[in-house]
Design a protein around this motif. Structure first.
Motif, PDB file in Angstrom:
ATOM      1  N   PRO A 163      -6.886   1.427  -3.952  1.00  0.00           N
ATOM      2  CA  PRO A 163      -5.773   0.586  -3.497  1.00  0.00           C
ATOM      3  C   PRO A 163      -5.248  -0.405  -4.529  1.00  0.00           C
ATOM      4  CG  PRO A 163      -7.849  -0.184  -2.567  1.00  0.00           C
ATOM      5  CD  PRO A 163      -8.162   1.078  -3.295  1.00  0.00           C
ATOM      6  N   TYR A 164      -5.858  -0.432  -5.708  1.00  0.00           N
ATOM      7  CA  TYR A 164      -5.423  -1.391  -6.731  1.00  0.00           C
ATOM      8  C   TYR A 164      -4.540  -0.749  -7.802  1.00  0.00           C
ATOM      9  CZ  TYR A 164      -9.425   0.946  -8.830  1.00  0.00           C
ATOM     10  OH  TYR A 164     -10.296   1.907  -9.264  1.00  0.00           O
ATOM     11  N   ILE A 165      -4.250   0.547  -7.677  1.00  0.00           N
ATOM     12  CA  ILE A 165      -3.454   1.233  -8.701  1.00  0.00           C
ATOM     13  C   ILE A 165      -2.082   0.587  -8.852  1.00  0.00           C
ATOM     14  CG2 ILE A 165      -2.216   3.387  -9.190  1.00  0.00           C
ATOM     15  CD1 ILE A 165      -4.663   4.935  -8.409  1.00  0.00           C
ATOM     16  N   GLY A 166      -1.512   0.112  -7.741  1.00  0.00           N
ATOM     17  CA  GLY A 166      -0.205  -0.533  -7.808  1.00  0.00           C
ATOM     18  C   GLY A 166      -0.202  -1.734  -8.739  1.00  0.00           C
ATOM     19  N   TYR A 167      -1.288  -2.512  -8.740  1.00  0.00           N
ATOM     20  CA  TYR A 167      -1.358  -3.682  -9.613  1.00  0.00           C
ATOM     21  C   TYR A 167      -1.528  -3.276 -11.080  1.00  0.00           C
ATOM     22  CZ  TYR A 167      -1.166  -6.938  -5.793  1.00  0.00           C
ATOM     23  OH  TYR A 167      -0.723  -7.671  -4.711  1.00  0.00           O
ATOM     24  N   LEU A 168      -2.304  -2.233 -11.334  1.00  0.00           N
ATOM     25  CA  LEU A 168      -2.400  -1.738 -12.708  1.00  0.00           C
ATOM     26  C   LEU A 168      -1.045  -1.210 -13.174  1.00  0.00           C
ATOM     27  CD1 LEU A 168      -5.853   0.125 -12.695  1.00  0.00           C
ATOM     28  CD2 LEU A 168      -5.325  -2.192 -13.477  1.00  0.00           C
ATOM     29  N   ALA A 169      -0.316  -0.564 -12.251  1.00  0.00           N
ATOM     30  CA  ALA A 169       1.021  -0.064 -12.586  1.00  0.00           C
ATOM     31  C   ALA A 169       1.953  -1.219 -12.947  1.00  0.00           C
ATOM     32  CB  ALA A 169       1.585   0.733 -11.420  1.00  0.00           C
ATOM     33  N   PHE A 170       1.828  -2.327 -12.225  1.00  0.00           N
ATOM     34  CA  PHE A 170       2.663  -3.495 -12.516  1.00  0.00           C
ATOM     35  C   PHE A 170       2.349  -4.062 -13.898  1.00  0.00           C
ATOM     36  CE2 PHE A 170       3.159  -8.136 -12.447  1.00  0.00           C
ATOM     37  CZ  PHE A 170       4.538  -8.205 -12.277  1.00  0.00           C
ATOM     38  N   LYS A 206       3.690 -10.377  -2.928  1.00  0.00           N
ATOM     39  CA  LYS A 206       3.302 -10.656  -1.536  1.00  0.00           C
ATOM     40  C   LYS A 206       1.896 -10.163  -1.234  1.00  0.00           C
ATOM     41  CE  LYS A 206       4.774  -9.900   3.254  1.00  0.00           C
ATOM     42  NZ  LYS A 206       5.754  -9.233   4.142  1.00  0.00           N
ATOM     43  N   GLY A 207       1.527  -9.008  -1.799  1.00  0.00           N
ATOM     44  CA  GLY A 207       0.230  -8.417  -1.509  1.00  0.00           C
ATOM     45  C   GLY A 207       0.290  -7.533  -0.274  1.00  0.00           C
ATOM     46  N   LEU A 242       0.817  -1.207   0.000  1.00  0.00           N
ATOM     47  CA  LEU A 242       0.000   0.000   0.000  1.00  0.00           C
ATOM     48  C   LEU A 242       0.856   1.265   0.000  1.00  0.00           C
ATOM     49  CD1 LEU A 242      -3.018  -0.937   2.303  1.00  0.00           C
ATOM     50  CD2 LEU A 242      -3.010  -0.613  -0.182  1.00  0.00           C
ATOM     51  N   GLN A 243       2.073   1.191   0.553  1.00  0.00           N
ATOM     52  CA  GLN A 243       2.983   2.331   0.462  1.00  0.00           C
ATOM     53  C   GLN A 243       3.372   2.571  -0.997  1.00  0.00           C
ATOM     54  OE1 GLN A 243       5.748   0.693   3.632  1.00  0.00           O
ATOM     55  NE2 GLN A 243       5.926   2.877   4.081  1.00  0.00           N
ATOM     56  N   TRP A 244       3.698   1.488  -1.687  1.00  0.00           N
ATOM     57  CA  TRP A 244       4.021   1.611  -3.105  1.00  0.00           C
ATOM     58  C   TRP A 244       2.810   2.139  -3.882  1.00  0.00           C
ATOM     59  CZ3 TRP A 244       8.335   2.001  -5.515  1.00  0.00           C
ATOM     60  CH2 TRP A 244       9.488   1.342  -5.089  1.00  0.00           C
ATOM     61  N   ASN A 245       1.656   1.601  -3.568  1.00  0.00           N
ATOM     62  CA  ASN A 245       0.430   2.004  -4.255  1.00  0.00           C
ATOM     63  C   ASN A 245       0.223   3.515  -4.153  1.00  0.00           C
ATOM     64  OD1 ASN A 245      -2.455   1.036  -5.330  1.00  0.00           O
ATOM     65  ND2 ASN A 245      -2.807   2.577  -3.760  1.00  0.00           N
ATOM     66  N   ASN A 246       0.323   4.042  -2.941  1.00  0.00           N
ATOM     67  CA  ASN A 246       0.063   5.457  -2.728  1.00  0.00           C
ATOM     68  C   ASN A 246       1.156   6.338  -3.339  1.00  0.00           C
ATOM     69  OD1 ASN A 246      -2.257   4.748  -1.387  1.00  0.00           O
ATOM     70  ND2 ASN A 246      -1.339   4.888   0.653  1.00  0.00           N
ATOM     71  N   ARG A 247       2.392   5.850  -3.303  1.00  0.00           N
ATOM     72  CA  ARG A 247       3.492   6.606  -3.897  1.00  0.00           C
ATOM     73  C   ARG A 247       3.297   6.733  -5.413  1.00  0.00           C
ATOM     74  NH1 ARG A 247       8.624   7.071  -1.708  1.00  0.00           N
ATOM     75  NH2 ARG A 247       7.492   6.879   0.257  1.00  0.00           N
TER      76      ARG A 247
END
Length: 496
Positions: free
Chosen positions: A87-94, A53-54, A4-9
């Protein structure tokens, strides 16, 4: 860092107040991830570890990253928990990260995705197609719920590759490439909002952008406009051209940054005396100083409306064909008059000015006026008689420089001169501009006493505008190409 830190960043990098009403594309590269993790001394490998890891808030382990991402979309109703970002933006970014290495070779995408996940390259992902739900949700969050206050998310769909193509659609142009597009437009003497064919635009980008666009982008442009990815890229550029107001920061000859504005004309026509009073104005942008600017310690202007400055007492009639540049007294701002033998004017009421203002695109079924050099008058008059409604030459007793003629028309019916005179081309896309009004903040909320007006740009005369609230049709008023909200428009409700 935790997921979630990565997601928000990542989310904060793409969606923030500085992006208000700007198009946002989720173009994620390894370099960007490394930069975002620099202060915590983590890099892209840590990001991938967090993806696999999630989030630590999940006690349950899901069978793959796609199930995890879908679970985050429904994370305890995250909207009601008032999280800043989905909270799912990180996965779209990946998913985009896996596409950022290829030259739009979608057949290689699964192999690259599995490589980043450390899995067998042939493995299938049955939940992959459901990622469309997340893209749709992100679009709704950014554009509807946030009202574009932190940017307008652009979902690019490429039909032959609906799921992978949507991901590659985010990687067509980098942030830096989008930032330098005004430099290319300026070098090509393109007017803001001007019409240009896809073929000519591709040639222009290759010629003027060869040294500043990525090689990957140039290769895509060279592949031709029949390539779906090339077409999608050109559509992005056309959107940026449509939004560009002619202003921006440019490198001067000595390498310093200067702020550039356009010079344009406004006019007041005394129909009784047949006198045309032409005035030079600056087409101002968001960086224009509120206190105004002086030029050569002789001339001065300050903002008068959202898009235009007060008139400048300078005569530029001898430069209409050749163009002209003017610098501010502090040498930090430059103003450019584009050369043209045909200048188009429309009513200035949509932009809060009386009289006429110079415009860069011909709109069908709207009254317009032309100032034309005599070398072009024959072509213009032939076109006016055959392809316009109530076109006529107006004899002006005072106000026009020698060798120029003035014309008026009730409407243009066809744009058959668009190749010779691009300014007389109808729009190639449909666009609804919000003009005027007073915003509460940076989004699309306005004070009830000062709502915006709407200007429709479309080459299709059958296109109209309708407004709704709670599925109830509003009776929009229409005059001279401008749509106005009725006085009894409900407040505190979304109007679509």
């Amino acid at each position: 860092m935790d997921y979630l830190q990565w997601n928000n960043r990542i989310a904060a990098h793409f969606f923030n107040e500085e992006r208000a009403r700007c198009n946002v594309y989720l173009y994620v590269t390894e370099e960007l991830i490394n930069r975002l993790g620099f202060h915590e001394q983590v890099n892209c490998q840590d990001f991938i570890r967090a993806i696999k890891k999630g989030p630590s808030c999940f006690l349950e382990r899901y069978p793959n990253i796609f199930r995890t991402a879908l679970a985050l979309k429904d994370l305890d109703q995250w909207r009601f928990r008032k999280l800043n970002y989905p909270p799912y933006i990180g996965y779209l970014a990946f998913l985009v990260l896996a596409a950022s290495h290829d030259d739009f070779a979608s057949k290689n995408y699964r192999k690259r995705l599995n490589f980043l996940l450390g899995e067998n390259e042939k493995r299938q992902h049955p939940d992959f197609h459901r990622m469309l739900e997340l893209w749709d949700d992100l679009e709704n969050w950014a554009n509807q719920e946030k009202g574009e206050e932190w940017g307008s998310f652009q979902k690019i769909t490429i039909l032959k590759h609906p799921h992978v193509g949507l991901i590659y659609g985010q990687t067509l142009l980098t942030e830096q490439e989008i930032k330098v597009l005004p430099t290319i437009f300026d070098a090509a003497n393109l007017l803001p909002n001007s019409s240009i064919s896809e073929q000519n635009l591709a040639k222009l980008l290759i010629e003027k952008g060869n040294k500043i666009l990525n090689k990957r982008t140039i290769r895509l442009l060279e592949s031709g406009i029949n390539n779906e990815f090339c077409q999608a890229l050109l559509n992005i550029v056309l959107e940026e051209l449509a939004k560009w107001d002619g202003t921006g920061e440019f490198l001067s000859e000595n390498g310093t940054l200067i702020y550039r504005c356009l010079l344009g004309f406004s006019a007041k026509w005394d129909r009784t005396a047949q006198i045309l009073k032409l005035q030079v104005r600056c087409k101002i942008g968001k960086n224009f100083p509120e206190k105004g600017l002086s030029f050569d310690d002789k001339y001065f202007c300050e903002p008068e409306s959202k898009n235009w400055s007060t008139p400048i007492s300078i005569n530029l009639s001898q430069y209409w064909q050749t163009g002209f540049e003017l610098k501010s007294s502090d040498q930090e701002c430059q103003f450019k008059l584009y050369p043209s033998k045909v200048r188009l004017l429309i009513s200035g009421s949509g932009e809060g000015l009386s009289g006429l203002i110079e415009y860069s695109k011909l709109l069908p079924n709207i009254p317009f006026y032309l100032i034309v050099h005599q070398s072009c008058s024959h072509h213009i008059e032939q076109w006016g008689k055959s392809d316009c409604k109530e076109f006529e030459k107006v004899e002006i007793n005072q106000g026009l420089p020698p060798g120029w003629n003035f014309y008026k028309a009730e409407a243009a019916l066809r744009d058959t001169l668009k190749d010779q005179y691009p300014i007389l081309a109808f729009p190639t896309t449909i666009k609804l501009n919000l003009e005027g009004g007073i915003r509460l903040e940076k989004g699309n909320e306005f004070f009830a006493f000062a709502p915006p007006k709407f200007i429709l740009e479309s080459g299709n005369e059958s296109t109209t505008v309708q407004g709704y609230f709670n599925e109830t049709l509003l009776n929009l008023e229409y005059q001279n190409g401008i749509y106005t909200l009725p006085l009894n428009t409900p407040t505190h409700q979304k109007i679509e």
